[in-house]
Design an enzyme around this catalytic site. Sequence first.
Site, PDB file in Angstrom:
ATOM      1  N   ARG A 199     -15.400  89.920  58.677  1.00 52.73           N
ATOM      2  CA  ARG A 199     -15.418  88.248  58.700  1.00 52.73           C
ATOM      3  C   ARG A 199     -15.013  87.635  59.907  1.00 52.73           C
ATOM      4  O   ARG A 199     -15.399  86.526  60.139  1.00 52.73           O
ATOM      5  CB  ARG A 199     -14.568  87.872  57.452  1.00 52.73           C
ATOM      6  CG  ARG A 199     -12.970  88.104  57.425  1.00 52.73           C
ATOM      7  CD  ARG A 199     -12.225  87.576  56.348  1.00 52.73           C
ATOM      8  NE  ARG A 199     -12.229  88.588  55.086  1.00 52.73           N
ATOM      9  CZ  ARG A 199     -11.438  89.784  55.415  1.00 52.73           C
ATOM     10  NH1 ARG A 199     -10.859  90.181  56.521  1.00 52.73           N
ATOM     11  NH2 ARG A 199     -11.680  90.700  54.496  1.00 52.73           N
ATOM     12  N   HIS A 368      -0.719 101.516  54.282  1.00 56.88           N
ATOM     13  CA  HIS A 368      -0.279 100.175  54.503  1.00 56.88           C
ATOM     14  C   HIS A 368       0.581  99.563  53.141  1.00 56.88           C
ATOM     15  O   HIS A 368       0.036  99.961  52.075  1.00 56.88           O
ATOM     16  CB  HIS A 368      -0.965  99.087  55.255  1.00 56.88           C
ATOM     17  CG  HIS A 368      -2.222  98.406  54.440  1.00 56.88           C
ATOM     18  ND1 HIS A 368      -1.754  97.145  53.854  1.00 56.88           N
ATOM     19  CD2 HIS A 368      -3.384  98.741  54.246  1.00 56.88           C
ATOM     20  CE1 HIS A 368      -3.184  96.898  53.390  1.00 56.88           C
ATOM     21  NE2 HIS A 368      -4.001  97.796  53.522  1.00 56.88           N
ATOM     22  N   GLU A 416      -0.975  95.301  58.204  1.00 60.71           N
ATOM     23  CA  GLU A 416      -2.148  95.937  58.340  1.00 60.71           C
ATOM     24  C   GLU A 416      -3.242  94.864  58.224  1.00 60.71           C
ATOM     25  O   GLU A 416      -4.204  94.746  58.779  1.00 60.71           O
ATOM     26  CB  GLU A 416      -2.605  97.124  57.421  1.00 60.71           C
ATOM     27  CG  GLU A 416      -3.803  97.855  57.524  1.00 60.71           C
ATOM     28  CD  GLU A 416      -4.951  97.472  56.923  1.00 60.71           C
ATOM     29  OE1 GLU A 416      -6.237  97.790  56.892  1.00 60.71           O
ATOM     30  OE2 GLU A 416      -4.917  96.268  55.977  1.00 60.71           O
ATOM     31  N   GLU A 417      -3.074  94.119  57.312  1.00 55.90           N
ATOM     32  CA  GLU A 417      -4.033  93.033  56.942  1.00 55.90           C
ATOM     33  C   GLU A 417      -4.406  92.092  57.933  1.00 55.90           C
ATOM     34  O   GLU A 417      -5.464  91.608  57.952  1.00 55.90           O
ATOM     35  CB  GLU A 417      -3.839  92.212  55.550  1.00 55.90           C
ATOM     36  CG  GLU A 417      -3.597  93.132  54.397  1.00 55.90           C
ATOM     37  CD  GLU A 417      -4.979  93.633  53.910  1.00 55.90           C
ATOM     38  OE1 GLU A 417      -6.118  93.354  54.598  1.00 55.90           O
ATOM     39  OE2 GLU A 417      -5.237  94.468  52.878  1.00 55.90           O
ATOM     40  N   GLU A 425       1.001  98.765  66.635  1.00 50.46           N
ATOM     41  CA  GLU A 425       2.295  98.882  67.582  1.00 50.46           C
ATOM     42  C   GLU A 425       3.114  99.937  67.720  1.00 50.46           C
ATOM     43  O   GLU A 425       3.601 100.569  68.621  1.00 50.46           O
ATOM     44  CB  GLU A 425       3.010  97.670  67.181  1.00 50.46           C
ATOM     45  CG  GLU A 425       2.621  95.966  67.077  1.00 50.46           C
ATOM     46  CD  GLU A 425       1.944  95.899  68.246  1.00 50.46           C
ATOM     47  OE1 GLU A 425       2.517  95.793  69.405  1.00 50.46           O
ATOM     48  OE2 GLU A 425       0.686  95.452  68.397  1.00 50.46           O
ATOM     49  N   GLY A 518     -10.536 107.579  49.867  1.00 51.37           N
ATOM     50  CA  GLY A 518     -10.237 106.438  48.865  1.00 51.37           C
ATOM     51  C   GLY A 518     -11.049 106.839  47.652  1.00 51.37           C
ATOM     52  O   GLY A 518     -12.037 107.726  47.599  1.00 51.37           O
ATOM     53  N   SER A 603     -30.293 114.268  79.488  1.00 50.94           N
ATOM     54  CA  SER A 603     -29.863 115.824  79.481  1.00 50.94           C
ATOM     55  C   SER A 603     -28.624 116.356  79.816  1.00 50.94           C
ATOM     56  O   SER A 603     -28.096 117.376  79.327  1.00 50.94           O
ATOM     57  CB  SER A 603     -31.071 116.428  80.418  1.00 50.94           C
ATOM     58  OG  SER A 603     -30.966 115.645  81.782  1.00 50.94           O
ATOM     59  N   HIS A 663     -12.244 106.168  72.178  1.00 50.29           N
ATOM     60  CA  HIS A 663     -13.085 107.396  71.731  1.00 50.29           C
ATOM     61  C   HIS A 663     -14.468 107.132  72.376  1.00 50.29           C
ATOM     62  O   HIS A 663     -14.941 106.160  71.825  1.00 50.29           O
ATOM     63  CB  HIS A 663     -12.629 107.489  70.368  1.00 50.29           C
ATOM     64  CG  HIS A 663     -12.996 109.077  70.013  1.00 50.29           C
ATOM     65  ND1 HIS A 663     -14.135 109.714  70.006  1.00 50.29           N
ATOM     66  CD2 HIS A 663     -12.093 109.786  69.551  1.00 50.29           C
ATOM     67  CE1 HIS A 663     -13.933 110.876  69.414  1.00 50.29           C
ATOM     68  NE2 HIS A 663     -12.712 111.012  69.018  1.00 50.29           N
ATOM     69  N   TYR A 674     -16.458  97.053  62.233  1.00 46.11           N
ATOM     70  CA  TYR A 674     -15.944  98.277  61.165  1.00 46.11           C
ATOM     71  C   TYR A 674     -16.856  99.162  61.310  1.00 46.11           C
ATOM     72  O   TYR A 674     -16.222 100.366  61.016  1.00 46.11           O
ATOM     73  CB  TYR A 674     -15.059  97.697  60.136  1.00 46.11           C
ATOM     74  CG  TYR A 674     -15.984  97.109  59.016  1.00 46.11           C
ATOM     75  CD1 TYR A 674     -16.781  97.864  57.988  1.00 46.11           C
ATOM     76  CD2 TYR A 674     -16.549  95.663  59.049  1.00 46.11           C
ATOM     77  CE1 TYR A 674     -17.451  97.210  56.964  1.00 46.11           C
ATOM     78  CE2 TYR A 674     -17.393  95.146  58.428  1.00 46.11           C
ATOM     79  CZ  TYR A 674     -17.785  95.890  57.116  1.00 46.11           C
ATOM     80  OH  TYR A 674     -18.691  95.404  56.201  1.00 46.11           O
TER      81      TYR A 674
END
Length: 714
Positions: A199, A368, A416-417, A425, A518, A603, A663, A674
């Site tokens: 969002r 969380h 977390e939200e 942190e 989940g 390559s 990463h 996300y």
Amino acid sequence: MLDYRYSIKTAAAIAVLLALPSGLNACQRERHFHTHSHVKRQASPPPELSEHEALIVSSFDNNSISDWSYYYTHGNHIAGHNRSQAQWTADRWAEAGFETRLDTYHVYLNYPVSKSLVVTWPNGTTYTPSLEEAVLEEDDVTGWEDRIPTFHGYSASGEANAEYVYVGRGQQVDFERLVALGVELEGKIAISRYGGPFRGLKVKNAQDYGMIGAILFTDPADDGNITVAKGVAAYPDGPARNPTAVQRGSVQFLSQYPGDPTTPGYPSREDSPRADKGVVTPHIPSIPISYAEAGPILAALDGYGTSGADVNRTNWVGALNATYSTGPAPGVTISLTNEMEDAYTDIWNAIGIINGTNADETIIIGNHRDAWLIGGAADPNSGTAIIVELGRVFGKLLEQGWKPKRNVVLASWDAEEYGLVGSTEWVEEFIPWIKDTTVSYLNIDVGASGPHPGISSTPELHDIAVETMKKIVWPALGGNETMYDVWVDDTEGEIGVLGSGSDYTAFVHRGIASIDMGSDPGPTDPIYHYHSNYDSYHWMANFGDPGFLVHKAMGQYLSILAYHLATDDLLPLNPVNYANELEAYCQDLRYTIGNATEDVDTSELQSAIETFRVHAEEASALADLAVESGDEELLRVVNHKYRDFQRGFASQGGLPDREFFQHLIFAPGVDTGYAPVTFPAVTEAVEAGKFELAREWVGKTAAAILVAGEVLKT
Ligand SMILES: *[C@@H]1O[C@H](CO)[C@@H](O)[C@H](O)[C@H]1NC(C)=O
Ligand SMILES: *[C@@H]1O[C@H](CO)[C@@H](O)[C@H](O)[C@H]1NC(C)=O
Ligand SMILES: *[C@@H]1O[C@H](CO)[C@@H](O)[C@H](O)[C@H]1NC(C)=O
Ligand SMILES: *[C@@H]1O[C@H](CO)[C@@H](O)[C@H](O)[C@H]1NC(C)=O
Ligand SMILES: *[C@@H]1O[C@H](CO)[C@@H](O)[C@H](O)[C@H]1NC(C)=O
Ligand SMILES: *[C@@H]1O[C@H](CO)[C@@H](O)[C@H](O)[C@H]1NC(C)=O
Ligand SMILES: *[C@@H]1O[C@H](CO)[C@@H](O)[C@H](O)[C@H]1NC(C)=O
Ligand SMILES: *[C@@H]1O[C@H](CO)[C@@H](O)[C@H](O)[C@H]1NC(C)=O
Ligand SMILES: *[C@@H]1O[C@H](CO)[C@@H](O)[C@H](O)[C@H]1NC(C)=O
């Protein structure tokens, strides 16, 4: 969960390449996937369990899980507001034998003060939606005096007064289409559907196109056949979405960096220097509304601008009674205000630790605790109830004389939200120790919102994650199938790639093997009211997971997985599967390049993957030898290779313009926030037509893969 679980799973996920024609390198082979060798529907034999596994399974109690769930979902626990819930969590773990503490950070948050919205027609008629969710007699927390109003976390204070435009899901491509159609955006207010990108990026895109405010609504089209319009009763009478439900949530620009916006890269303390938060938070005000109240606002655009059908984009036209025209409707204006209060305030992560016999190996299990609601029965407190029960069950193992080889750390994150603040942190504070010792990070956020289990993880965890599912009897959908059976039927054995949206993010981007798990509703299950007051204990007990049996099964799954990672002589990680996945991602990249206007030579990447495979196979052979011989020193050497190799994929400088995201194999998409992209630096450069940049990052990505391979080399 910061944003709703993405359904995109890459085709590459669990596929393994067939024997390959010789003379072709990794990315040039035909794309033949067959399903993983163990992706075959079982005939549901009763799982055979070791003594400790059986103790874990039999100790999980749906009644105590329900008690924990009830506790967390009957108290205001928005970020920074409930230290006693953090302490209570630590106390439960202390009772089970963990050493516990609260880790406190002093972070920037903001809280809602007031808001308003008025639509005015040229003849002076007005429409003033309530902007709040209906109070339900059956579900008492929806009427509590200290219930949290609807709002956007980290939204800007301000007012906007203008005509408005419907912008679909608010992705960059939606805005490009509007520009192509000649729709005026500058100075207007955006009204956007939820779904698709995170969002905060919808608001960012609107802001970047010169719009001055944003309104986000949930469209009933997202609910398939479980809708009031199709004759299904709405919550609390039935499983359909309550028409007044509103999705709260953060509007941070998640794909730039998570964590406290004012302390990028370092932990937030009272005296920390503070950076400009405007880099990752919007300047224009935004508010969320329900579909019931969005209906008239959309319908007022009917007949103006381009009709939804003619815009001709998927997910543009929804299920409300409107043509989803772009607008603007001349003279039909919105007056919007949003007043927020800035706060620099404490947040509390509850931490529980059992020391392992190997001080230099650690597993971390996190969830969380904070919610946008008094409830939060699914998000996140289904996961919270599960990790409190996991602590209790591990206490029983300790009583039986269990001595984990590895340190077991439980973490209950705050904030977390708002943007993964508590976990980010914490990682920023403890990064040297985390990098030195962490073997895996296991995340559970929305542990149960329906009966369909799903997992996303880094590739070396795939095998153990799948094998563990075969040990769990799944309660829903018939009652005599394993979790594995149900999962294979649902997903054909696909494991998701980690993007962002929950607390694994800071870990995976520092090169830590991670998994997120989940259980969600399918298309015929009750609608889960994400970030709404109706994500409550009452909804959970009557619709989401009556009996708390999905909670129980997910808890058994997480606990057995964690048990093996903490206890097995040889770490149950498979680096060879990393090579398989890298090859599959490389083929995806070849397809992307194949569609682009210029070729990019990959390559170097291909040969790095081949070298990586050789070393992964060497390490795997050494692991077999270590297990056969039982040689402690050899086991230690292999375990440390398995622990460390993934650090090689994390590059200090991060992705182009995204320093936090280190990463080089996967990242959240720049415009999705996300959903994941593989080989992100190269893929996104190709997609943006920046071919020189893409070539540069082929080299850098190949170098990272070689560093990871070097760690595995024997
Ligand atoms: C904190 O949460 C607990 C349990 O949910 C609740 O009993 C308590 O009232 C809450 N505290 C505050 C200050 O809201
Ligand atoms: C004003 O315009 C709106 C929208 O066209 C219409 O629905 C409404 O009936 C009008 N009201 C009056 C008083 O004419
Ligand atoms: C909704 O129901 C129709 C008719 O039974 C069916 O064809 C369709 O697949 C269903 N959609 C979903 C999302 O389940
Ligand atoms: C919609 O888009 C598709 C694909 O771009 C195109 O083939 C089709 O003609 C378009 N339809 C209309 C009505 O513009
Ligand atoms: C949809 O809107 C149109 C135009 O306002 C109205 O005539 C029609 O009755 C509405 N249909 C439903 C099902 O509400
Ligand atoms: C666990 O290990 C840490 C670090 O070595 C040490 O400080 C702590 O006292 C240990 N805790 C217990 C209960 O042994
Ligand atoms: C459970 O399994 C048995 C035999 O395998 C089968 O006959 C029965 O229908 C199953 N029960 C349910 C509820 O699916
Ligand atoms: C726990 O599960 C049993 C059936 O296995 C059920 O009878 C009981 O009501 C459940 N407890 C709760 C709190 O839902
Ligand atoms: C390449 O283009 C084809 C045809 O437009 C499309 O179907 C496919 O999804 C594209 N592939 C990628 C990786 O973008």
